[in-house]
Structures are given as structure tokens and as C-alpha cells.
Scaffold this active site. Structure first.
Site: not given
Length: 341
Positions: A81, A111, A185-187, A240
Site C-alpha cells: 500500500h 501487503d 509513514g511507519n508503514s 474457479g
């Protein structure tokens, strides 16, 4: 006349009390010093490997996060992200130097994104074994919260084995909960143990909560890195179908030898898919896969991992009120947009 005031008793007591107080103060100082040494030691070792990550779209910055180098040849981990689909990024180290990087692979389902930087033997951190973690263990987060570079926060591992919903809709398993303060911002930055090993990649904060933050476990990160290097993507299986979680009568669960009372009802079957070839139909309820209970769509997604691509598996399902066992061969999932499994 004798003076009965027992003043002589006060001196030994006062001396002992003072000695005890001095000893306690000394012990507290030693404990605090040990903790401080553990944190500062980790920061000195791992801090230089942590960088600011700024995705670049058409030559312009499109966001900001953190990242950590995990190898001497410039491999860097951050969040999917953070990259937001961008293929290039500019990295800024703690010394202010900027480095160009490009995306090797992106996995929104966990992520995580893997980049390679144009850097010659950058300082790097090592991914540890998150299975060895214990609750209460020191956890140190390093990153760039709200643009403040090289910020360090410390706390503990609050819980293990959490699940977190990724933006793709899939559950991320084995997530670490920590109370080390994290902010936007730590991400993408590392969560580090006192040994100096990266135990997680910081990914989410519950806004408004007091100290409830999450990191993708390092073992998950190691698996994703190996898949992205080998295939450029994380391979996952599909049969499927589109499905929904539904309750199952207790008598049916008992007859199938399952503890749960939920299953996955098939809402749609893709033409030409393994499900169609195995004669699965709308309304069938999947109860187990290879002996593992399927208590919902998330269970089915988790069980359909890359190891089951091209391998015959066994489904137990409820078809028109009767129990059936069918074999099916999953194929690799083609896209992450629609979520047929």
C-alpha cells in the site's frame, strides 16, 4: 533515673532502610541501563538499513512510507500500500543520500512489495524466525512517521497469530500485534527484536486506539520474498468458484466429522474451471479440503496455497442434501481482482 527513650534502635533501622533504598536505586538503574542498551544497540545496527520510500509516478512523488534493506545486493521490503501500484521509487537513507529503486514484485494479499535499489552493498538487516516470538518480548519500530525521519519507538509484542484484512480482501495470517507506537509513514518499516533481527514489517494502525498496531510476520515476509524472486508473484491456487460463508446444520458437521458449523456455498462456477470439470454446481456447500475443515471463504482461500497448484485434492461437500467426496485439481489463480477461488 534511666532514660527509657530507645533512640539506639533508630540508627540501625535508618541505616538498613537507607542501604536498601540505595540498593534498589542501583538495581533500577542497572535494569534501565540494560533496556536502554538493548534498544540503542538495535538502532545502531539496524537504523542505517531503514530508508524513506517515495513512490514515483511520471517523475513525481506519489506518497511516502518506510522500507528496510534485507540483503547486500539491494533488496528492500516495504508495504504494497506504500507503493500503490507504482513501479519505481526514490529511497532516502539516514545520511540523506537518495537512491533509485524499482519494484521486483508486489503482493497486495500480504501487503508486501519487494524492490531492488541501485546501491552497492547497502547496510542491511536480517529477517528472523517469527515462530520463536513470545508475548511480552521487546519490539522496536524504526521508520519515518509523519515524515520525521529515523524515528525509533519501542514496546512489546502484544499478541501473536492475529489476522488482518488486506486491501485485496484477503486475510493476512500470522500477524503480530505490538504497542510500539506507529503512525502514517511507519508503514513498510521494520519491527525488530532485541537480537537485531527483523521480526515483522509494520503495516497497519487502528486509528483512535491506544497502542494497537500490526506487522506482517517475518516468516510470511520470507515466503513472499522467495516467491517474488522466483516467479515475480506469489503463486496461489484456484478451483474457479465464487463462494459465501454459510451456516451448516450441526448434524451435517457431525456426519462429516467436523467440529465447525459453517461451510462455503458455491455462488458461481467459472466456465472451463477445475470446479466445472469436477461437476461442482451452484448451491453445493464445501465442508472440507484434504481433511482440513472449511469454515468459511477465508479458510478456503488460505488452504488454496501455491503447493496445491496442479495437485489432486479431495473436497467433501453437501450436494442436494447428501454428502459427497470429489477430487479436483486446482490451477494457479490468474488475477487478484475478482475473487473466485
Amino acid at each position: 533515673m534511666l532514660d527509657r527513650t530507645p533512640t539506639f534502635l533508630l540508627h540501625p533501622q535508618s541505616s538498613a532502610s537507607a542501604s536498601s533504598s540505595t540498593s534498589d536505586d542501583r538495581n533500577d538503574a542497572v535494569l534501565l541501563d540494560s533496556y536502554s542498551h538493548a534498544v540503542t544497540g538495535v538502532v545502531d545496527r539496524i537504523g542505517p538499513a531503514v530508508v524513506r520510500v517515495e513512490p514515483q509516478v511520471s517523475g513525481r512523488t506519489a506518497g511516502m512510507g518506510s522500507g528496510v534493506f534485507i540483503s547486500p545486493d539491494g533488496l528492500l521490503l516495504t508495504n504494497s500500500h506504500v507503493m500503490q501500484g507504482a513501479r519505481e521509487a526514490q529511497l532516502t537513507g539516514s545520511d540523506g543520500r537518495t537512491i533509485a529503486a524499482r519494484v521486483i514484485g508486489d503482493d497486495p494479499d500480504t501487503d508486501l512489495a519487494l524492490l531492488r535499489a541501485d546501491a552497492d552493498r547497502p547496510p542491511f538487516a536480517t529477517l528472523g524466525d517469527s515462530k520463536r516470538l513470545k508475548r511480552g518480548q521487546i519490539a522496536i519500530a524504526i521508520g519515518n512517521p509523519l515524515g520525521f525521519e529515523s524515528t525509533v519507538t519501542a514496546g512489546v509484542v502484544s499478541a501473536l497469530g492475529r489476522s488482518l484484512r488486506a486491501k485485496s480482501g484477503r486475510l493476512i495470517d500470522d500477524v503480530i500485534q505490538t504497542d510500539a507506537a506507529l503512525n502514517p509513514g511507519n508503514s513498510g518499516g521494520p519491527l525488530v527484536a532485541s537480537t537485531g533481527e527483523v521480526i515483522g514489517i509494520n503495516t497497519a494502525v487502528i486509528m483512535g486506539a491506544q497502542g494497537i498496531c500490526f506487522a506482517v510476520a517475518s516468516n510470511t515476509a520470507s515466503f513472499v520474498v522467495s516467491e517474488l524472486i522466483r516467479h515475480g508473484r506469489v503463486r496461489r491456487a484456484s478451483i474457479g468458484i465464487a463462494g459465501q460463508t454459510v451456516p451448516v446444520p450441526r448434524r451435517v458437521s457431525y456426519a462429516a466429522g467436523l467440529a465447525g458449523t459453517f461451510g462455503v456455498v458455491i455462488a458461481a462456477v467459472e466456465p472451463g474451471s477445475p470446479a466445472e470439470k469436477a461437476h461442482l454446481e451452484q448451491g453445493d456447500v464445501i465442508l472440507s479440503l484434504d481433511g482440513e475443515p472449511v469454515g468459511g471463504v477465508d479458510d478456503l482461500v488460505r488452504l488454496l496455497n501455491g503447493e496445491r497448484i496442479g495437485r489432486v485434492v479431495e473436497l467433501v461437500l453437501l450436494k442436494k442434501g447428501e454428502m459427497h467426496t470429489v477430487t479436483i485439481t486446482p490451477v494457479e489463480r490468474r488475477t487478484k481482482a475478482a475473487r473466485p477461488e
